[in-house]
Design a protein around this motif. Sequence first.
Motif, PDB file in Angstrom:
ATOM      1  N   VAL A 133       0.844  -1.203   0.000  1.00 28.57           N
ATOM      2  CA  VAL A 133       0.000   0.000   0.000  1.00 28.57           C
ATOM      3  C   VAL A 133       0.876   1.250   0.000  1.00 28.57           C
ATOM      4  O   VAL A 133       0.627   2.204  -0.745  1.00 28.57           O
ATOM      5  CB  VAL A 133      -0.958   0.001   1.211  1.00 28.57           C
ATOM      6  CG1 VAL A 133      -1.662   1.352   1.341  1.00 28.57           C
ATOM      7  CG2 VAL A 133      -1.988  -1.113   1.080  1.00 28.57           C
ATOM      8  N   LYS A 137       1.034   4.047  -2.974  1.00 34.37           N
ATOM      9  CA  LYS A 137       0.692   5.430  -2.656  1.00 34.37           C
ATOM     10  C   LYS A 137       1.819   6.383  -3.072  1.00 34.37           C
ATOM     11  O   LYS A 137       1.583   7.395  -3.730  1.00 34.37           O
ATOM     12  CB  LYS A 137       0.439   5.535  -1.153  1.00 34.37           C
ATOM     13  CG  LYS A 137       0.021   6.897  -0.688  1.00 34.37           C
ATOM     14  CD  LYS A 137      -0.262   6.860   0.796  1.00 34.37           C
ATOM     15  CE  LYS A 137      -0.123   8.252   1.392  1.00 34.37           C
ATOM     16  NZ  LYS A 137      -0.466   8.258   2.812  1.00 34.37           N
TER      17      LYS A 137
ATOM     18  N   ALA B 123      -5.367   3.925  -2.228  1.00 38.22           N
ATOM     19  CA  ALA B 123      -4.312   3.637  -1.235  1.00 38.22           C
ATOM     20  C   ALA B 123      -4.538   4.422   0.056  1.00 38.22           C
ATOM     21  O   ALA B 123      -4.098   4.005   1.130  1.00 38.22           O
ATOM     22  CB  ALA B 123      -2.930   3.947  -1.818  1.00 38.22           C
ATOM     23  N   PRO B 129      -5.165  -2.847   4.967  1.00 37.94           N
ATOM     24  CA  PRO B 129      -4.206  -2.987   3.864  1.00 37.94           C
ATOM     25  C   PRO B 129      -4.528  -4.173   2.958  1.00 37.94           C
ATOM     26  O   PRO B 129      -4.351  -4.079   1.739  1.00 37.94           O
ATOM     27  CB  PRO B 129      -2.872  -3.176   4.584  1.00 37.94           C
ATOM     28  CG  PRO B 129      -3.042  -2.499   5.899  1.00 37.94           C
ATOM     29  CD  PRO B 129      -4.482  -2.707   6.269  1.00 37.94           C
ATOM     30  N   ILE B 132      -7.254  -3.045   0.666  1.00 37.16           N
ATOM     31  CA  ILE B 132      -6.767  -2.034  -0.286  1.00 37.16           C
ATOM     32  C   ILE B 132      -5.972  -2.694  -1.409  1.00 37.16           C
ATOM     33  O   ILE B 132      -6.164  -2.387  -2.592  1.00 37.16           O
ATOM     34  CB  ILE B 132      -5.925  -0.968   0.444  1.00 37.16           C
ATOM     35  CG1 ILE B 132      -6.843  -0.117   1.330  1.00 37.16           C
ATOM     36  CG2 ILE B 132      -5.183  -0.080  -0.551  1.00 37.16           C
ATOM     37  CD1 ILE B 132      -6.106   0.910   2.182  1.00 37.16           C
ATOM     38  N   VAL B 133      -5.083  -3.631  -1.057  1.00 34.22           N
ATOM     39  CA  VAL B 133      -4.277  -4.298  -2.085  1.00 34.22           C
ATOM     40  C   VAL B 133      -5.188  -5.037  -3.062  1.00 34.22           C
ATOM     41  O   VAL B 133      -5.025  -4.971  -4.276  1.00 34.22           O
ATOM     42  CB  VAL B 133      -3.254  -5.264  -1.452  1.00 34.22           C
ATOM     43  CG1 VAL B 133      -2.587  -6.123  -2.519  1.00 34.22           C
ATOM     44  CG2 VAL B 133      -2.200  -4.484  -0.675  1.00 34.22           C
TER      45      VAL B 133
END
Lengths: 289, 289
Positions: A133, A137, B123, B129, B132-133
């Motif tokens: 992540v 970003k 992100a 996490p 998000i990934v």
Amino acid sequence: MEQFLDEIKPIMEEQLVQSINDLNFPASLKDSMIYSLEAGGKRIRPMLLLATLRGFNQPLELGYDIASAIEMIHTYSLIHDDLPAMDDDDLRRGKPTNHKVFGEATAILAGDALLTHSFERIANATLSPVQIVRLIKELAIASGPEGMIGGQVADMEGENKKLSLEELTYIHQHKTGDLLTYAVVAGGIIAGASEEEIFHLKEFAQELGLVFQIKDDLLDIEGDIELIGKPVGSDEENNKSTYPSLLGIENTREKLEEHTELALAHLNKVDMNSQLLKAITDYVKNRNH
Amino acid sequence: MEQFLDEIKPIMEEQLVQSINDLNFPASLKDSMIYSLEAGGKRIRPMLLLATLRGFNQPLELGYDIASAIEMIHTYSLIHDDLPAMDDDDLRRGKPTNHKVFGEATAILAGDALLTHSFERIANATLSPVQIVRLIKELAIASGPEGMIGGQVADMEGENKKLSLEELTYIHQHKTGDLLTYAVVAGGIIAGASEEEIFHLKEFAQELGLVFQIKDDLLDIEGDIELIGKPVGSDEENNKSTYPSLLGIENTREKLEEHTELALAHLNKVDMNSQLLKAITDYVKNRNH
């Protein structure tokens, strides 16, 4: 440094196209993407990332996905920059530009596809979700509107204008500096460096980016036409704002020393074997082309 | 559905531009990005994501970042599609296209910047996490060379050719279907749905995408010029391959029923309140424009 480059270059050439070759999609688009990925280039960004990893004593394999993603972003930016609506270039590194071979529509889409796939490549890396992540970003920031694309817009808008030192620095920092900086920072993130170390790596890389650009400007005035591959003095003829045109040659040479010192000072604050990164800095400062 | 749209539309309009307004970068680029984001549109993709979240009884706020990212991707694809090298369109939803207002170079870069920023937005979402990934990976696939961009290339290459049903389906599934499907799947991922539920959500959305396209083709033949906003029969005149041109009208109507049934069957296998998604399916199938 030469030895390190010889070690990583063949691996990077293979890594770069591997994840794209494995996908199933229209052949013309794939050919177009791979054409530009394989069009050569110095692979400076992957080298910076892998040199940083090596400095932290980490296996280089950990960095291949991110190094490939960075080079995909760099490659897409060149494809789009070369388009008729932008710089309208027919040649890139001695080969016809992407749109000259595949047409404008496919070139636009190949750039879009490289940009998009670079994030897929990072998302698939064998790193922790927290690292992934963060890497995504920071890459989006470095290559996005506040980074590379913002620098490109400022560069376009600054053409044929006399720029201030501040404006010139903005362009260089973002158009080319942010992605170079990201390569070094990414190495630190992958290696599990502390926040303080990542801070100094970032400062080091920003200074290195300035050294690179200042040296470029000096070579345009002092360089050997055979070695730099373009007429000496072409920046001046093209009415381009450069460090020497704003500061004079002597002050520009001083700036080169100054930013090199700053780069090395930051590097010394990082607990790593910085031999390779120092050799790269030395090369960037003293190259003759 | 109308009530839900009234609830979310003003929020989405604000959310869409918020993360871009907060950034600091050249004004011309920012104006160009925001111009196209604010150019209207039905916001179907955000609606699908938020309707899925609502069906799982989750707060809609959880989905704003991802819904905005999807709409940014959709918007960038329209900006690039409208370029002279692609469809060469001067108008989009009754307003001048991005390159007509800001020039081609800025339009290309605004598209690139929206695409890049969409990943930064995800992100930065307040999700785990791991979520998000996954959301980034699936978005890159849906909008990348195996998804939306691959569909766009196939569409370009299929112009003025008689396509097979398989080729026509490939184009629709990827050019428009994959991003619609992602919107529903993303809702499931955010809501913490099981893998089996995500599978059925994905199948549902793929069927819904086909229903949407088949209905579009039927409206082109049977629709009211006043309501559909283009001459009836324009696909045939443009020599475009459509479901009716390949299957005939009767079989196409049957296909519409068939895919609607399949969509609803998959939805029934998901443990959620599917009232809204069913209303959307019903609307897509029975709309008159």
